[in-house]
Write a protein that holds these residues in place. Sequence first.
Motif, PDB file in Angstrom:
ATOM      1  N   VAL A 165     -16.368  -4.671   0.079  1.00  0.00           N
ATOM      2  CA  VAL A 165     -15.055  -5.308   0.910  1.00  0.00           C
ATOM      3  C   VAL A 165     -13.975  -5.804  -0.261  1.00  0.00           C
ATOM      4  O   VAL A 165     -12.832  -5.914   0.137  1.00  0.00           O
ATOM      5  N   LEU A 166     -14.514  -5.813  -1.623  1.00  0.00           N
ATOM      6  CA  LEU A 166     -13.523  -5.947  -2.649  1.00  0.00           C
ATOM      7  C   LEU A 166     -12.675  -4.647  -2.613  1.00  0.00           C
ATOM      8  O   LEU A 166     -11.370  -4.895  -2.607  1.00  0.00           O
ATOM      9  N   ARG A 167     -13.171  -3.496  -2.591  1.00  0.00           N
ATOM     10  CA  ARG A 167     -12.426  -2.472  -2.876  1.00  0.00           C
ATOM     11  C   ARG A 167     -11.253  -2.323  -1.390  1.00  0.00           C
ATOM     12  O   ARG A 167     -10.340  -1.704  -1.684  1.00  0.00           O
ATOM     13  N   LEU A 168     -11.983  -2.632  -0.107  1.00  0.00           N
ATOM     14  CA  LEU A 168     -11.135  -2.501   0.785  1.00  0.00           C
ATOM     15  C   LEU A 168      -9.739  -3.711   0.686  1.00  0.00           C
ATOM     16  O   LEU A 168      -8.766  -3.173   1.051  1.00  0.00           O
ATOM     17  N   GLY A 169      -9.942  -4.720   0.208  1.00  0.00           N
ATOM     18  CA  GLY A 169      -8.924  -5.742   0.111  1.00  0.00           C
ATOM     19  C   GLY A 169      -7.826  -5.190  -0.964  1.00  0.00           C
ATOM     20  O   GLY A 169      -6.720  -5.164  -0.881  1.00  0.00           O
ATOM     21  N   VAL A 170      -8.153  -4.425  -1.974  1.00  0.00           N
ATOM     22  CA  VAL A 170      -7.395  -4.030  -2.798  1.00  0.00           C
ATOM     23  C   VAL A 170      -6.494  -2.850  -2.123  1.00  0.00           C
ATOM     24  O   VAL A 170      -5.597  -2.672  -2.419  1.00  0.00           O
ATOM     25  N   ALA A 171      -7.373  -1.719  -1.535  1.00  0.00           N
ATOM     26  CA  ALA A 171      -6.701  -0.705  -0.955  1.00  0.00           C
ATOM     27  C   ALA A 171      -5.586  -1.226   0.072  1.00  0.00           C
ATOM     28  O   ALA A 171      -4.691  -0.624   0.144  1.00  0.00           O
ATOM     29  N   LEU A 172      -5.838  -2.017   0.660  1.00  0.00           N
ATOM     30  CA  LEU A 172      -4.922  -2.679   1.713  1.00  0.00           C
ATOM     31  C   LEU A 172      -3.677  -3.246   1.297  1.00  0.00           C
ATOM     32  O   LEU A 172      -2.539  -3.478   1.618  1.00  0.00           O
ATOM     33  N   LEU A 173      -3.855  -3.869   0.146  1.00  0.00           N
ATOM     34  CA  LEU A 173      -2.567  -4.024  -0.837  1.00  0.00           C
ATOM     35  C   LEU A 173      -1.526  -3.043  -0.793  1.00  0.00           C
ATOM     36  O   LEU A 173      -0.315  -3.435  -0.938  1.00  0.00           O
ATOM     37  N   GLY A 174      -2.002  -1.804  -0.718  1.00  0.00           N
ATOM     38  CA  GLY A 174      -0.708  -0.815  -0.727  1.00  0.00           C
ATOM     39  C   GLY A 174       0.320  -0.890   0.281  1.00  0.00           C
ATOM     40  O   GLY A 174       1.571  -0.556   0.191  1.00  0.00           O
ATOM     41  N   ALA A 175      -0.322  -1.451   1.334  1.00  0.00           N
ATOM     42  CA  ALA A 175       0.779  -1.650   2.743  1.00  0.00           C
ATOM     43  C   ALA A 175       1.771  -2.662   2.401  1.00  0.00           C
ATOM     44  O   ALA A 175       2.975  -2.617   3.164  1.00  0.00           O
ATOM     45  N   ARG A 176       1.849  -3.474   1.138  1.00  0.00           N
ATOM     46  CA  ARG A 176       2.783  -4.361   0.713  1.00  0.00           C
ATOM     47  C   ARG A 176       3.764  -3.845   0.077  1.00  0.00           C
ATOM     48  O   ARG A 176       4.743  -4.331  -0.186  1.00  0.00           O
ATOM     49  N   ILE A 177       3.485  -2.662  -0.377  1.00  0.00           N
ATOM     50  CA  ILE A 177       4.302  -1.934  -1.653  1.00  0.00           C
ATOM     51  C   ILE A 177       5.487  -1.038  -0.905  1.00  0.00           C
ATOM     52  O   ILE A 177       5.150  -0.080   0.125  1.00  0.00           O
ATOM     53  N   SER A 178       6.718  -1.398  -1.313  1.00  0.00           N
ATOM     54  CA  SER A 178       7.832  -0.297  -0.858  1.00  0.00           C
ATOM     55  C   SER A 178       8.498   0.309  -2.145  1.00  0.00           C
ATOM     56  O   SER A 178       8.907  -0.594  -2.784  1.00  0.00           O
ATOM     57  N   PHE A 179       8.631   1.459  -2.413  1.00  0.00           N
ATOM     58  CA  PHE A 179       9.183   1.791  -3.639  1.00  0.00           C
ATOM     59  C   PHE A 179      10.814   1.629  -3.538  1.00  0.00           C
ATOM     60  O   PHE A 179      11.289   1.599  -4.734  1.00  0.00           O
ATOM     61  N   GLU A 180      11.191   1.052  -2.460  1.00  0.00           N
ATOM     62  CA  GLU A 180      12.587   0.654  -2.348  1.00  0.00           C
ATOM     63  C   GLU A 180      12.991  -0.653  -3.490  1.00  0.00           C
ATOM     64  O   GLU A 180      13.901  -0.529  -3.821  1.00  0.00           O
ATOM     65  N   VAL A 181      11.839  -1.283  -3.646  1.00  0.00           N
ATOM     66  CA  VAL A 181      12.041  -2.499  -4.429  1.00  0.00           C
ATOM     67  C   VAL A 181      12.473  -1.989  -6.014  1.00  0.00           C
ATOM     68  O   VAL A 181      13.288  -2.778  -6.668  1.00  0.00           O
ATOM     69  N   PHE A 182      12.066  -0.790  -6.222  1.00  0.00           N
ATOM     70  CA  PHE A 182      12.307  -0.449  -7.714  1.00  0.00           C
ATOM     71  C   PHE A 182      13.941  -0.252  -7.724  1.00  0.00           C
ATOM     72  O   PHE A 182      14.321  -0.562  -8.744  1.00  0.00           O
ATOM     73  N   ALA A 183      14.353   0.278  -6.850  1.00  0.00           N
ATOM     74  CA  ALA A 183      16.083   0.624  -6.744  1.00  0.00           C
ATOM     75  C   ALA A 183      16.771  -0.659  -6.590  1.00  0.00           C
ATOM     76  O   ALA A 183      17.905  -0.643  -7.241  1.00  0.00           O
ATOM     77  N   GLU A 184      16.372  -1.898  -6.195  1.00  0.00           N
ATOM     78  CA  GLU A 184      16.866  -2.866  -6.003  1.00  0.00           C
ATOM     79  C   GLU A 184      17.347  -3.661  -7.258  1.00  0.00           C
ATOM     80  O   GLU A 184      18.496  -4.427  -7.223  1.00  0.00           O
TER      81      GLU A 184
END
Length: 338
Positions: A72-91
């Motif tokens: 369940v821990l690994r599942l939670g970490v994996a789903l964190l990826g849905a919060r990431i957008s590489f657009e924030v790097f450019a901002e």
Amino acid sequence: MTPTTTAAASAAARLWPGLLVCGLIALAAQFLSDHYGAPAMLMALLLGLSMHFLVEDGQRSAPGITFASKTVLRLGVALLGARISFEVFAELGWGVIALIVGALLATVVVGFVGARSLGRGWRLAVLTSGSVAICGASAAMAIAAVLPRNEFSERNLSFTVFGVTLLSTVAMVAYPIVAQALGLSDIAAGVFLGGTIHDVAQVVGAGFSVSDTVGETSTTVKLIRVSMLAPFVLILTLVMRRAGLAEVTGGKAPPIVPGFVLAFLVLAIANSVGLVPAAVQSVLWALSKWAMLTAIAAVGVKTELKRIAQIPPQSVVLILAETLFIAGFVLLGALWLF
């Protein structure tokens, strides 16, 4: 029933008591957080610690609790990826990205040097420095999932989660005062808060307590730090394999890319190119949050409270030194950039 269905039913019957216990602890922790403002992760850990008897020999809940603390821990970490957008790097520009990456690398170095000076092991150095530099309790659990285990693994993880959550809560109150006392601009204050406070919730609380601009900037910087989690775990796994330190299970070394890290990266890429609708992103973020709460509850249950009390003071000094170091590093960088 087919053999597959029978096996699934047997696994469910074996795991559900422990999963139910951990889920109820997570619900209680969230209730305390919602009504009394206590950090949900900290509450889940503390409530779990009080129920260690549930994993003693012969307890029906033990298999499910172990499953929650790992899968369940690994599942939670994996789903964190849905919060990431590489657009924030450019901002925020490459200067801020370089500052965040530099802070991560420098904090890890300080962790290793500090651990060696204080007589602590390399596992604790990786666990605490990675947690401090990236995203607090979430990073602690992700890093612990790939570190080779020893007799101190559960104790060190519980201590690290407790430590970074407590320090993050203190920072949520203290750092905005520091930013205002130094007269930091809104952008500089956002970089400072987002680049130093350990947990996402506390970053949001600290940033928006100053202003909307600081809140938005600090949250964006924090998401950049969270995006470093998968590369960090991947590099750590490769280094351990090369050094012959990776844990061997069933005669096999772990995969080069852990499945949950790969899932994190796939979701981050999908979200970055617009393939994850906002509604789906919200659902995945909520699932990630509940999976992490359930997992940390399981970690608490598996940890003996008396072992936490045996934590050497050198470990406390280590995590405090790492926290103060990254605060100073990012503050100086923010002052220089803005």
